[in-house]
Design an enzyme around this catalytic site. Structure first.
Site, PDB file in Angstrom:
ATOM      1  N   ASP A 195       0.163  -7.689   1.447  1.00  0.00           N
ATOM      2  CA  ASP A 195       0.597  -6.283   1.493  1.00  0.00           C
ATOM      3  C   ASP A 195       2.123  -6.180   1.478  1.00  0.00           C
ATOM      4  O   ASP A 195       2.747  -5.732   2.443  1.00  0.00           O
ATOM      5  CB  ASP A 195       0.005  -5.625   2.734  1.00  0.00           C
ATOM      6  N   HIS A 221       0.821  -1.213   0.000  1.00  0.00           N
ATOM      7  CA  HIS A 221       0.000   0.000   0.000  1.00  0.00           C
ATOM      8  C   HIS A 221       0.856   1.265   0.000  1.00  0.00           C
ATOM      9  O   HIS A 221       0.323   2.374  -0.108  1.00  0.00           O
ATOM     10  CB  HIS A 221      -0.996  -0.003   1.170  1.00  0.00           C
ATOM     11  N   SER A 246       4.384   2.544   8.002  1.00  0.00           N
ATOM     12  CA  SER A 246       3.968   1.536   7.022  1.00  0.00           C
ATOM     13  C   SER A 246       5.147   1.091   6.161  1.00  0.00           C
ATOM     14  O   SER A 246       5.927   1.915   5.669  1.00  0.00           O
ATOM     15  CB  SER A 246       2.876   2.103   6.123  1.00  0.00           C
TER      16      SER A 246
END
Length: 894
Positions: free
Chosen positions: A160, A109, A257
């Protein structure tokens, strides 16, 4: 199950060079070490290793240290991923980890921002990405390609992961280097570490400084309580490729992230980061909610295939833990224990503090079965605890021995004959004197050696012995893995020793030898010996990261004694508890006529042993005996003291006090000139008149002002009897002062001397005139203890020289000689010399013990008279025990 003993083959490992990186020997505080070291005539206890094997103790150790600049090695794999704006400023919105020299692993992402723009820049080697203050080592490179996992969807939270290709390879440096990948689905680490420049809490701003947090892994079943299928993007709930980790106060936040969830694994005294997860998603951070990470092990195959498609020479082999760890070992940070100090960006290291040390135990043995027995079994070791006995696990006592149960798991293997290898000393105490000791294992040679920032160019997968250090844990605090707890229905007991090291290891670095020793070297009487506390029972990675457990030898001491010393064990069983276990104490502070006492309020006085006839009865009863300083003075209950000793008895018994002043004068007179150990006031030479000359051909020892003792064989080998004795100087050279030559009045050969077998090879020469004691010549004392001999004895080799020589148990003598030693007057000794040269001693050479009283002040005791033996360094020598002839001396000299 039938025991296949006959098929058991034991192979003792080759002795390896001693490694100075081992733990420095400790000095246990044992009461017996405050007294002179004595050996009984025959074995009465298992706890005698340092006296029985005194000759083979070790001496001398050193330790190095050095330093290097302290660089930012801890975060060398972490990358900040950014988007360059129109104004040229970079918005650092994600994190990632270098896994190849031109590829970063991050979250899928992070492949685009909210405006669907891919990131274009990555920065490594910089803690503060918004400041120039620490910009000495950063490397900032363009991102030229972003490759998302093909199954990832921005609308979901599965798969992911993504790879980002850099414009070129990074320059490998202490501050910038790829991490390795954790390949195993099992995450056995109790703590994992995350890092990033994300927000410090819900609603907070991003941090300028790279922050790290330690998190606890959580299984997916527990984690599903926080993340259900109703969660947006989690229609199917948590997947196997998800990994949860959290903390009561901290977790990862937006901006982290794609950043790493990693663990640092030890090898070569360095710590290498291994990626376990990639930061994926979570609930509002800082609220004690676990975060969810993409499990790296689930994507290793995809990572390698993707790199290969991009033209990289990536293979499964290059991602093996050991291959990756060694590829960048020269730039990794050192383990904490090696770092002695940090100051002004400089670290000082001490290699002796490294956990991992190559080298096997000198006493570990490999246990095999004949090749004809299938399936083959190669996972058993043992500990040589006697020259003819090995301790091992009961599981290893038969070919089909199973793993567990973990109680009373011990066996003794008796060898058909004694071996020449020195056995380990067994620590027969419950209290382990120092929390650190060594665990014996095996592992890859290239993962063990201490690395001083040196590049490894060739792998060495050879499996070698390893003796890493471990730390003792109390059984109550031993947090065992589930697979072991199920086999311990009653938990850990007194017979177990729990140990652990804080860091986890790179796989294949160290596997325990089951049945191999856990050990520590200890100083005992100026030498150090290898002591085994127990043997490996179970555990992984030699106790690194999670606890391992050993069998405590002392918990099984009565059983071991029943196997190795059955006669002692039987006597112990048949006697009254606590009363029949013979103990002889030597109290160096007690002197002749001093008061003394025994337990039970029995008052005594220190007298010559022949004035205390009850001492022999106490010995036969197994009661305690106190020896007052020298070997001839004992603590005698006052009611048992006899009177009226003869003149020669008084001379023998009062030797220590009678000549004390001469010893002190000798010390003062010779101070700064000749070493005291080379002054020989008690030694004599026996001479024969040949015309006008006198030829001195036998060594003797002055035991009274009226007599010297020597060997009978030296006297009878001559045609005539000797005529004179020379005292005061038997050193080589022309010195003739302070010498007395005294005629011999009578030659007394022991009446039972056997010229063929050399039994009772002893003689007394009575002098026509008594010696006038001076500092240059006065009688030495006689060792009158008939049950024990001093271990640190020395034999006169002629000239000014002495060699060490040590007593042996009668049973050990009998093993080495075809003819048993049945006469208590004769025994054998082992020279303390080494090498292949000759070590010949004249028959009649005195064997002495010098009992220290003060610096350079000692009382010398004649313990034995040398009879005969071969001249090499290993052959045992036959000697005669002076204590057994004192009654004959008294009879001749009365």
């Amino acid at each position: 199950m039938a025991c296949d003993w006959a098929l058991l083959v034991v192979l003792i490992v080759a002795v390896l060079p001693y490694c100075t990186c081992k733990l420095y020997p400790i000095r246990p505080r044992l009461p017996e070490d405050e007294m002179d070291m004595m050996l009984a005539n025959d074995r009465i206890s298992l706890n005698d290793c340092h006296t029985r094997n005194w000759k083979d103790g070790f001496e001398g150790l050193v330790a190095p240290a050095y330093g290097n600049p302290a660089l930012l090695r801890e975060f060398a794999h972490i990358a900040a991923i950014g988007w360059t704006g129109a104004d040229g400023k970079v918005n650092w919105g994600c994190g990632g980890s270098l896994i190849w020299e031109n590829f970063i692993l991050t979250a899928a992402h992070c492949a685009a921002n909210d405006e669907d723009v891919p990131p274009d820049v990555a920065r490594m080697g910089d803690l503060n990405i918004y400041s120039d203050d620490d910009d000495e080592f950063p490397q900032q490179l363009r991102i030229v390609k972003v490759i998302r996992h093909q199954q990832h969807r921005f609308s979901a939270k599965y798969y992911d992961v993504a790879l980002m290709q850099l414009e070129k390879n990074i320059t490998v440096h202490e501050t910038v280097a790829p991490a390795c990948l954790w390949l195993d689905d099992e995450v056995r680490f109790p703590k994992l570490y995350a890092a990033g420049w994300g927000r410090t809490g819900f609603g907070e701003d991003k941090t300028n400084i790279l922050l790290k947090v330690d998190l606890t892994p959580m299984n997916n079943t527990q984690c599903s309580k926080f993340y259900t299928s109703s969660e947006r993007g989690l229609r199917n709930g948590l997947h196997a490729h998800h990994l949860c980790a959290g903390d009561e106060k901290m977790d990862t936040c937006p901006g982290d992230s794609g950043g790493p969830l990693h663990v640092k694994l030890l090898h070569n005294a360095k710590m290498t980061p291994f990626l376990v997860g990639v930061t994926s998603f979570g609930k509002p951070c800082g609220q004690a909610n676990p975060g969810v990470y993409a499990r790296v092990s689930s994507f290793v195959e995809w990572i390698i295939e993707t790199l290969q498609k991009e033209g990289e020479l990536a293979t499964v082999h290059k991602f093996q833990p050991w291959t990756c760890a060694l590829r960048y070992v020269h730039v990794r940070e050192y383990e904490d224990d090696v770092v002695v100090s940090r100051s002004n960006n400089f670290e000082t290291y001490d290699s002796d503090k490294a956990h991992l040390v190559g080298g096997d135990s000198l006493q570990r043995v490999d246990i095999f079965w004949e090749n004809s027995i299938v399936p083959s079994r190669r996972n058993c070791s043992g500990v040589l605890i006697e020259r003819d006995a090995i301790a091992t696990l009961a599981d290893c006592a038969s070919h089909m021995g199973a793993t567990g149960p973990y109680y009373n798991n011990i066996a003794i293997l008796k060898l058909p004959f004694p071996v020449s290898i020195i056995p380990a000393c067994v620590w027969y105490n419950d209290i382990i004197p120092d929390p650190q000791f060594e665990v014996i294992g095996k592992g890859r040679a290239d993962l063990v050696g201490y690395n001083r920032d040196e590049r490894v160019t060739t792998l060495n997968p050879t499996i070698i012995g390893i003796s890493p250090r471990a730390t003792l844990h109390s059984n109550n605090e031993c947090l065992l893995a589930e697979q072991y707890r199920t086999l311990l229905k009653n938990g850990l007991q007194h017979e177990h020793i729990c140990f652990q090291n804080k860091p986890f290891l790179v796989p294949a670095t160290c596997d325990q030898h089951l049945g191999g020793p856990i050990e520590r070297e200890m100083w005992r009487y100026s030498k150090y010996f290898n002591y085994a506390y127990g043997m490996n029972l179970f555990g992984r990675d030699c106790g690194f990261g999670e606890p391992a457990v050993a069998v405590r030898f002392n918990a099984h001491r009565p059983w071991i004694e029943s196997v190795l010393l059955p006669e002692i064990a039987n006597n112990r069983k048949s006697s009254t508890a606590g009363s029949k276990d013979e103990v002889i104490f030597i109290d160096p502070d007690l002197r002749l006529n001093d008061r003394c006492s025994y337990s039970g309020g029995v008052q005594g006085v220190c007298v010559a042993h022949d004035r205390c006839p009850s001492i022999r009865q106490r010995m036969s009863n197994g009661d305690s005996i106190i020896i007052c300083s020298g070997g001839s003075v004992v603590c005698c209950p006052r009611t048992d003291v006899t009177s009226n000793p003869s003149e020669i008895e008084r001379e023998f018994n009062e030797c220590g006090q009678r000549y004390a002043q001469l010893r002190k004068q000798r010390q003062q007179q010779w101070e700064g000139f000749q070493p005291l150990r080379l002054r020989l006031p008690h030694f004599a030479e026996v001479g024969w008149e040949e015309g006008s000359e006198i030829r001195f051909q036998c060594i003797a020892y002055l035991i009274s002002t009226r007599a010297v003792v020597t060997s009978a064989s030296c006297l009878v080998s001559k045609e005539f009897e000797p005529t004179v004795v020379r005292l005061g100087n038997i050193r080589s050279g022309p010195q003739t002062t302070n010498i007395a030559i005294i005629p011999i009045s009578t030659v007394e050969i022991h009446p039972e001397f056997n010229q063929s077998t050399f039994e009772n090879n002893i003689a007394l020469l009575k002098l026509t005139l008594p010696v006038q004691p001076t500092v240059y010549m006065f009688p030495g004392c006689l060792w009158q203890n008939k049950t024990h001999s001093p271990v640190e004895s020395a034999i006169f080799r002629g000239g000014n020289g002495f060699d060490p020589i040590h007593p042996m148990y009668v049973r050990d003598c009998n093993v080495r000689f075809a003819r048993t030693f049945s006469d208590p007057r004769i025994t054998c000794m082992v020279p303390g010399v080494y090498g292949t040269g000759e070590h010949c001693y004249p028959t009649g050479s005195p064997i002495i013990f010098r009992q220290n009283e003060d610096t350079n002040l000692f009382t010398e005791y004649l313990v034995n008279i040398y009879s005969h033996g071969r001249c090499n360094s290993t052959s045992l020598r036959i000697v005669h025990r002076i204590a057994m002839y004192i009654d004959w001396f008294k009879e001749v000299l009365k």
